[in-house]
Design a protein around this motif. Structure first.
Motif, short mmCIF file in Angstrom:
data_model
loop_
_atom_site.label_atom_id
_atom_site.label_comp_id
_atom_site.label_asym_id
_atom_site.label_seq_id
_atom_site.Cartn_x
_atom_site.Cartn_y
_atom_site.Cartn_z
N VAL A 151 69.89 -2.35 39.02
CA VAL A 151 69.35 -1.18 39.71
C VAL A 151 69.66 0.05 38.87
CG1 VAL A 151 69.37 0.19 41.82
CG2 VAL A 151 69.65 -2.30 41.94
N SER A 177 64.39 -0.96 39.57
CA SER A 177 65.21 -2.15 39.40
C SER A 177 64.55 -3.09 38.40
CB SER A 177 65.42 -2.87 40.74
OG SER A 177 64.19 -3.32 41.27
N ASP A 204 65.19 5.87 41.23
CA ASP A 204 65.72 4.54 41.06
C ASP A 204 64.60 3.57 40.67
OD1 ASP A 204 68.02 5.65 41.94
OD2 ASP A 204 68.15 4.51 43.80
N ARG A 236 73.99 -7.79 42.29
CA ARG A 236 73.52 -6.43 41.99
C ARG A 236 74.45 -5.74 41.00
NH1 ARG A 236 69.73 -4.26 45.89
NH2 ARG A 236 70.27 -2.18 45.14
N LYS A 245 69.74 3.98 38.06
CA LYS A 245 69.84 5.25 38.76
C LYS A 245 69.94 6.40 37.76
CE LYS A 245 71.81 3.44 43.04
NZ LYS A 245 70.72 3.95 43.92
#
Length: 417
Positions: free
Chosen positions: A117, A71, A69, A78, A119
């Motif tokens: 964020v 950000s 991850d 978010r 992923k």
């Protein structure tokens, strides 16, 4: 970036770009995308149609999900971005460009209020599901991605269960559902656009040369529907194994070649890897593109296709070019390389999320906001999401001219009701 414009009562993520002129220009290659068009996992037909309908040939990376991850931004809202960053091959390369385009979108937006964020789903449906679960548990209000259709299906189940909207980058219409919106270029709309243009130009008797691939089958089905709607007649049709069109072209020769062909146009929805063989077979059959107009879709926008003599003067539909050219230039300046063609999808998705966050308050990602019929404008022109998760886009029509493409019918600046 300046404050977003507003169509009706909703913001546009980007200013609407000027329509292309008629001058020829080279289009950015979709070879990387097209290379995955006929891949897949042996699923049902609809599961194989998209550039990202299967999984990559191998996976790299590992370790706990949290280690993959990162950000971008420091806003309070978010938003998750799920991509196959550690997948090998073309999928991983595309994912990295998508991630960089997302970063650029936030950097260019004036004071964005979101935290993105990122992923890594590694190109696996199970990892995409896990990434979606984690993102929602961490408070994500919107999910952008994944890329592969199987991953969209898996992560989309989680998103729908938790009533978190998703904007995915697949072009496989079979994975679109209410709440799972597709950002990608859908073959059906490119086909509908070129069929409508052929009808307006009175090219109504059509032959079809269809590759036996997932994309070819879906494009053929879309062309049948578009032909019925526009009054086109499919006079002859042949199929062939990609890369081996010679026999199919010979069977079509009486309809498409000679001094008095029976058709006005020839529909060929094939990819850059296979089109050179098609071009050679057509030339050997004495096919004359001045008599029978070749027509196709956006997968033609590759130098290896645009340079084929058999396609000279041919038409194809694709997204408008001016906005992508401007995006690609800024991308090169920032990252030192050319973006893959679909990188702009992430740029537009992140810009849209930031624009809605700024202007729509607590309703920012509500269904009624995301599916507003006026739509939005981005690097790839105007678009909107439908309630069933599919999208509508404005496509331009290009003509093949001496190894380049010229806009002969600009993309619309707004979408019809």
């Amino acid at each position: 970036m300046t404050a977003p414009r507003r169509p009706g009562n909703l913001p546009l993520p980007l200013a609407t770009h000027a329509a292309d002129g008629a001058r020829p220009h080279r289009l950015p290659s979709r070879r990387l995308v097209a290379g995955l068009l006929t891949g897949g996992l042996g699923l049902t037909l609809a599961g194989c149609i998209t550039p990202f309908s299967g999984q990559p040939p191998g996976l790299v990376g590992g370790g706990p999900q949290d280690d993959r991850d990162d950000s971008i931004g420091d806003g309070t809202v978010r938003v998750a971005l799920i991509l196959p960053l550690s997948a090998s091959g073309a999928g991983g390369a595309a994912a990295r460009d998508l991630r960089n385009a997302a970063e650029m979108a936030l950097a260019e937006f004036d004071d964005p209020q979101i935290r993105l964020v990122v992923k890594d789903d590694r190109g696996a449906a199970s990892e995409a599901r896990r990434a979606a679960q984690e993102a929602i548990a961490e408070g994500a209000e919107l999910i952008l991605g994944p890329l592969f259709a199987a991953s969209v299906q898996s992560a989309g189940d989680v998103a729908r269960e938790n009533r978190v909207p998703m904007i995915a980058f697949s072009t496989d219409a079979s994975v679109a559902r209410p709440g799972v919106y597709l950002m990608g270029f859908l073959p059906r709309d490119e086909v509908a656009r070129i069929a409508a243009h052929a009808a307006r130009e009175n090219r109504r008797d059509i032959a079809a040369l269809i590759p036996e691939s997932g994309y070819g089958e879906v494009a053929e089905a879309a062309f049948r529907r578009a032909s019925d709607a526009r009054g086109l007649r499919i006079i002859a049709r042949e199929r062939y194994r990609p890369g081996s069109p010679q026999d199919a072209v010979r069977r079509l020769a009486n309809a498409i070649a000679g001094p008095s062909p029976r058709v006005d146009a020839l529909f060929i929805p094939d990819t850059p890897d296979s089109m050179p063989a098609v071009g050679r077979a057509l030339s050997q059959a004495n096919f004359d593109p001045a008599r029978v107009k070749p027509i196709g879709t956006g997968v033609w926008n590759d130098p290896s296709v645009l340079s084929l003599p058999a396609l000279r003067g041919g038409w194809f539909a694709a997204p408008p070019q001016a906005g992508f050219d401007a995006f690609a230039q800024r991308f090169r300046m920032r990252f030192g390389s050319d973006p893959v063609r679909i990188a702009s999808l992430a740029y537009d998705a992140v810009s849209l999320a930031a624009a809605l966050t700024r202007t729509q308050g607590e309703q920012r990602f509500a269904e009624g906001i995301l599916t507003n019929s006026s739509g939005f404008a981005g690097a790839d022109g105007v678009f909107r999401f439908n309630q069933d998760g599919s999208n509508d886009r404005g496509y331009a029509v290009y003509e093949v001219r001496d190894g380049a493409a010229a806009t002969i019918s600009p993309a619309p600046q707004s979408l019809e009701a």
